[in-house]
Design a protein around this motif. Structure first.
Motif, mmCIF file in Angstrom:
data_model
loop_
_atom_site.group_PDB
_atom_site.id
_atom_site.type_symbol
_atom_site.label_atom_id
_atom_site.label_comp_id
_atom_site.label_asym_id
_atom_site.label_seq_id
_atom_site.Cartn_x
_atom_site.Cartn_y
_atom_site.Cartn_z
ATOM 1 N N LEU A 288 0.843 -1.183 0.000
ATOM 2 C CA LEU A 288 0.000 0.000 0.000
ATOM 3 C C LEU A 288 0.884 1.240 0.000
ATOM 4 C CD1 LEU A 288 -2.920 1.079 0.383
ATOM 5 C CD2 LEU A 288 -2.606 0.747 2.830
ATOM 6 N N TYR A 289 0.629 2.143 -0.907
ATOM 7 C CA TYR A 289 1.375 3.390 -1.015
ATOM 8 C C TYR A 289 0.450 4.538 -0.632
ATOM 9 C CZ TYR A 289 4.549 0.505 -3.755
ATOM 10 O OH TYR A 289 5.387 -0.494 -4.168
ATOM 11 N N LEU A 290 0.865 5.360 0.302
ATOM 12 C CA LEU A 290 0.088 6.504 0.754
ATOM 13 C C LEU A 290 0.898 7.762 0.475
ATOM 14 C CD1 LEU A 290 -1.054 5.025 4.195
ATOM 15 C CD2 LEU A 290 -2.220 4.877 1.989
ATOM 16 N N GLY A 291 0.448 8.570 -0.473
ATOM 17 C CA GLY A 291 1.213 9.717 -0.938
ATOM 18 C C GLY A 291 1.079 10.960 -0.087
ATOM 19 N N GLU A 292 2.027 11.863 -0.259
ATOM 20 C CA GLU A 292 2.058 13.112 0.494
ATOM 21 C C GLU A 292 0.857 13.999 0.190
ATOM 22 O OE1 GLU A 292 5.178 15.875 -0.633
ATOM 23 O OE2 GLU A 292 5.291 14.932 -2.595
ATOM 24 N N ASN A 293 0.219 13.811 -0.966
ATOM 25 C CA ASN A 293 -0.947 14.607 -1.345
ATOM 26 C C ASN A 293 -2.255 13.870 -1.109
ATOM 27 O OD1 ASN A 293 0.545 16.893 -2.242
ATOM 28 N ND2 ASN A 293 1.124 15.717 -4.052
ATOM 29 N N CYS A 294 -2.235 12.932 -0.172
ATOM 30 C CA CYS A 294 -3.416 12.170 0.248
ATOM 31 C C CYS A 294 -3.887 11.183 -0.820
ATOM 32 C CB CYS A 294 -4.555 13.088 0.675
ATOM 33 S SG CYS A 294 -4.039 14.381 1.819
ATOM 34 N N LYS B 115 -3.983 -4.094 -6.551
ATOM 35 C CA LYS B 115 -5.266 -4.751 -6.815
ATOM 36 C C LYS B 115 -6.408 -3.741 -6.972
ATOM 37 C CE LYS B 115 -8.326 -8.295 -4.932
ATOM 38 N NZ LYS B 115 -8.503 -9.272 -3.839
ATOM 39 N N TYR B 116 -6.433 -2.720 -6.095
ATOM 40 C CA TYR B 116 -7.551 -1.768 -6.089
ATOM 41 C C TYR B 116 -7.261 -0.482 -6.847
ATOM 42 C CZ TYR B 116 -8.821 -5.000 -2.420
ATOM 43 O OH TYR B 116 -9.089 -6.144 -1.711
ATOM 44 N N GLY C 125 -15.066 1.163 -3.634
ATOM 45 C CA GLY C 125 -15.839 0.502 -2.595
ATOM 46 C C GLY C 125 -15.005 -0.221 -1.548
ATOM 47 N N LYS C 126 -13.694 -0.274 -1.710
ATOM 48 C CA LYS C 126 -12.826 -0.996 -0.778
ATOM 49 C C LYS C 126 -12.142 -0.019 0.174
ATOM 50 C CE LYS C 126 -10.335 -4.319 1.004
ATOM 51 N NZ LYS C 126 -10.877 -5.241 1.963
ATOM 52 N N ASN C 127 -12.246 -0.286 1.456
ATOM 53 C CA ASN C 127 -11.605 0.522 2.477
ATOM 54 C C ASN C 127 -10.620 -0.356 3.259
ATOM 55 O OD1 ASN C 127 -11.248 2.936 4.024
ATOM 56 N ND2 ASN C 127 -12.388 1.935 5.664
ATOM 57 N N ILE C 128 -9.392 0.125 3.404
ATOM 58 C CA ILE C 128 -8.396 -0.570 4.219
ATOM 59 C C ILE C 128 -8.111 0.339 5.408
ATOM 60 C CG2 ILE C 128 -6.090 -1.560 4.328
ATOM 61 C CD1 ILE C 128 -6.230 -1.900 1.261
#
Length: 109
Positions: free
Chosen positions: A54-60, A66-67, A85-88
């Motif tokens: 999972l990659y979470l960027g500086e700009n949200c 997969k998603y 529709g997928k929330n982690i």
């Protein structure tokens, strides 16, 4: 000689224990190890599934193989990434980046 070995073993154990002491656990029950740089966070599952990285960027912004693309945010109750529709979710957990303390601070839910 044995005193040096004990001291070295204690140091190695403490480094290993600290590295794995606080994995992030998703609401799906997967454990992740996090790293960060100036562009954001990378959460890699400890089980080794590259598809689940999972990659979470500086700009949200968020990315998951997969998603695909999505967004992420944090609040007092933890942080989460949403892909259509997928929330982690990562309840009651906080992301920290010692090299960039402001990383993700604008990504509030």
């Amino acid at each position: 000689m044995w005193k040096a070995w004990i001291a070295l073993s204690a140091v190695c154990f403490s480094l290993t224990a600290n590295a794995a002491a606080n994995p992030y656990v998703s609401s799906d029950g997967l454990e992740y190890e996090a790293s960060c740089n100036v562009h954001g966070f990378k959460l890699v599952p400890t089980s080794g599934g590259e598809v689940e990285t999972l990659y979470l960027g500086e700009n949200c912004d968020a990315f998951h193989k997969k998603y695909r693309t999505g967004k992420w945010c944090w609040a007092n109750g933890g942080f989460s990434a949403e892909f259509g529709g997928k929330n982690i979710g990562f309840p009651r957990q906080e992301l920290n980046c010692s090299s960039n303390e402001e990383l993700g601070t604008k990504c509030r839910c």
